[in-house]
Scaffold this motif. Structure first.
Motif, PDB file in Angstrom:
ATOM      1  N   GLU A  26       0.797  -1.228   0.000  1.00  0.00           N
ATOM      2  CA  GLU A  26       0.000   0.000   0.000  1.00  0.00           C
ATOM      3  C   GLU A  26       0.830   1.278   0.000  1.00  0.00           C
ATOM      4  O   GLU A  26       0.290   2.360  -0.164  1.00  0.00           O
ATOM      5  N   GLY A  27       2.133   1.178   0.249  1.00  0.00           N
ATOM      6  CA  GLY A  27       2.944   2.386   0.206  1.00  0.00           C
ATOM      7  C   GLY A  27       4.089   2.396   1.199  1.00  0.00           C
ATOM      8  O   GLY A  27       4.484   1.368   1.741  1.00  0.00           O
ATOM      9  N   LEU A  28       4.593   3.609   1.425  1.00  0.00           N
ATOM     10  CA  LEU A  28       5.759   3.836   2.274  1.00  0.00           C
ATOM     11  C   LEU A  28       5.360   4.280   3.671  1.00  0.00           C
ATOM     12  O   LEU A  28       4.390   5.022   3.837  1.00  0.00           O
ATOM     13  N   GLY A  29       6.158   3.873   4.652  1.00  0.00           N
ATOM     14  CA  GLY A  29       5.993   4.359   6.012  1.00  0.00           C
ATOM     15  C   GLY A  29       6.728   5.671   6.191  1.00  0.00           C
ATOM     16  O   GLY A  29       7.393   6.168   5.264  1.00  0.00           O
ATOM     17  N   PRO A  30       6.660   6.261   7.389  1.00  0.00           N
ATOM     18  CA  PRO A  30       7.374   7.516   7.639  1.00  0.00           C
ATOM     19  C   PRO A  30       8.891   7.296   7.626  1.00  0.00           C
ATOM     20  O   PRO A  30       9.369   6.216   7.963  1.00  0.00           O
ATOM     21  N   PRO A  31       9.652   8.319   7.228  1.00  0.00           N
ATOM     22  CA  PRO A  31      11.105   8.154   7.148  1.00  0.00           C
ATOM     23  C   PRO A  31      11.822   8.383   8.471  1.00  0.00           C
ATOM     24  O   PRO A  31      11.354   9.117   9.331  1.00  0.00           O
ATOM     25  N   THR A  32      12.962   7.731   8.594  1.00  0.00           N
ATOM     26  CA  THR A  32      13.955   8.028   9.625  1.00  0.00           C
ATOM     27  C   THR A  32      15.131   8.625   8.871  1.00  0.00           C
ATOM     28  O   THR A  32      15.601   8.032   7.902  1.00  0.00           O
ATOM     29  N   THR A  33      15.590   9.795   9.293  1.00  0.00           N
ATOM     30  CA  THR A  33      16.647  10.494   8.559  1.00  0.00           C
ATOM     31  C   THR A  33      17.854  10.719   9.467  1.00  0.00           C
ATOM     32  O   THR A  33      17.708  11.035  10.639  1.00  0.00           O
ATOM     33  N   VAL A  34      19.032  10.537   8.889  1.00  0.00           N
ATOM     34  CA  VAL A  34      20.280  10.735   9.614  1.00  0.00           C
ATOM     35  C   VAL A  34      21.238  11.539   8.726  1.00  0.00           C
ATOM     36  O   VAL A  34      21.172  11.446   7.499  1.00  0.00           O
ATOM     37  N   LEU A  35      22.094  12.327   9.350  1.00  0.00           N
ATOM     38  CA  LEU A  35      23.120  13.097   8.634  1.00  0.00           C
ATOM     39  C   LEU A  35      24.439  12.336   8.742  1.00  0.00           C
ATOM     40  O   LEU A  35      24.855  11.946   9.839  1.00  0.00           O
ATOM     41  N   VAL A  36      25.090  12.109   7.618  1.00  0.00           N
ATOM     42  CA  VAL A  36      26.369  11.397   7.605  1.00  0.00           C
ATOM     43  C   VAL A  36      27.276  12.073   6.574  1.00  0.00           C
ATOM     44  O   VAL A  36      26.793  12.609   5.579  1.00  0.00           O
ATOM     45  N   MET A  37      28.580  12.067   6.837  1.00  0.00           N
ATOM     46  CA  MET A  37      29.527  12.793   5.989  1.00  0.00           C
ATOM     47  C   MET A  37      30.593  11.859   5.431  1.00  0.00           C
ATOM     48  O   MET A  37      31.130  11.017   6.161  1.00  0.00           O
ATOM     49  N   THR A  38      30.905  12.028   4.148  1.00  0.00           N
ATOM     50  CA  THR A  38      31.989  11.238   3.555  1.00  0.00           C
ATOM     51  C   THR A  38      33.324  11.747   4.076  1.00  0.00           C
ATOM     52  O   THR A  38      33.436  12.845   4.601  1.00  0.00           O
ATOM     53  N   ASP A  39      34.360  10.947   3.895  1.00  0.00           N
ATOM     54  CA  ASP A  39      35.699  11.264   4.393  1.00  0.00           C
ATOM     55  C   ASP A  39      36.366  12.339   3.532  1.00  0.00           C
ATOM     56  O   ASP A  39      35.913  12.634   2.428  1.00  0.00           O
ATOM     57  N   GLU A  40      37.460  12.907   4.069  1.00  0.00           N
ATOM     58  CA  GLU A  40      38.169  13.982   3.376  1.00  0.00           C
ATOM     59  C   GLU A  40      38.841  13.531   2.087  1.00  0.00           C
ATOM     60  O   GLU A  40      38.974  14.299   1.153  1.00  0.00           O
ATOM     61  N   GLY A  41      39.276  12.318   2.034  1.00  0.00           N
ATOM     62  CA  GLY A  41      39.965  11.852   0.825  1.00  0.00           C
ATOM     63  C   GLY A  41      41.443  12.167   0.870  1.00  0.00           C
ATOM     64  O   GLY A  41      41.969  12.696   1.838  1.00  0.00           O
ATOM     65  N   ASP A  42      42.126  11.832  -0.223  1.00  0.00           N
ATOM     66  CA  ASP A  42      43.587  12.035  -0.318  1.00  0.00           C
ATOM     67  C   ASP A  42      43.872  13.405  -0.910  1.00  0.00           C
ATOM     68  O   ASP A  42      43.248  13.827  -1.880  1.00  0.00           O
TER      69      ASP A  42
END
Length: 168
Positions: free
Chosen positions: A148-164
């Motif tokens: 029947e569809g989607l439930g409510p979302p859970t949202t989180v903030l995440v950051m990628t690494d700095e890299g070389d």
């Protein structure tokens, strides 16, 4: 009978007559008048020929529960890992088909550049997202879905690494 219930129920004995369309003998009554009852009636194998034209009605709704994020971190300069626990079974409100993950950079509006991944397996509880921008914050949302569809979302903030960095 297979079912999940949002409150205690009084299950009066029932039976299926193999020689006629499916029927519930007795009643399935919620103790609380506001409670919903969800169930699936499973026919014998093979189902009798008469069952092809039988019908059962049910209240169908999208899930009301949210997954709970357990871990969210970068795994490299271009990928992040997220894991979760599913919502309580009584909040799925039907057949649990899986999860939808959406992600976008934090500085973009929800309509811009949001990407989605469907995981069509309700037993999966983690995912790694690849090919992301280096040293960038992402909003990652997880939702369960049923027919029947989607439930409510859970949202989180995440950051990628700095890299070389290349020294010049």
């Amino acid at each position: 009978m297979v079912g999940s219930f949002s409150s205690p129920v009084d299950l009066t004995p029932y039976s299926l007559d193999r020689d006629s369309p499916p029927r519930i003998v007795g009643a399935v009554m919620p103790v609380d008048q506001d409670a919903r009852v969800y169930f699936t009636l499973v026919p014998p194998t093979p189902p009798p020929r008469e069952w092809r034209h039988s019908s059962l009605s049910a209240i169908l709704e999208a899930p009301t529960g949210k997954p709970v994020t357990t871990i969210a971190h970068n795994t490299s300069a271009t990928s992040v890992y997220i894991s979760w626990k599913p919502p309580p079974p009584e909040t799925i409100l039907g057949e649990f088909l899986g999860y939808r993950i959406t992600y976008r950079t934090r500085d973009k509006s929800p309509e811009d550049d949001a990407k989605e991944i469907y995981i069509r397996d309700s037993t999966v509880e983690s995912h790694e997202i690849h090919n992301l921008e280096t040293y960038t914050q992402y909003l990652v949302s997880i939702q369960v879905f049923n027919p029947e569809g989607l439930g409510p979302p859970t949202t989180v903030l995440v950051m990628t690494d700095e890299g070389d960095y290349i020294k010049s």
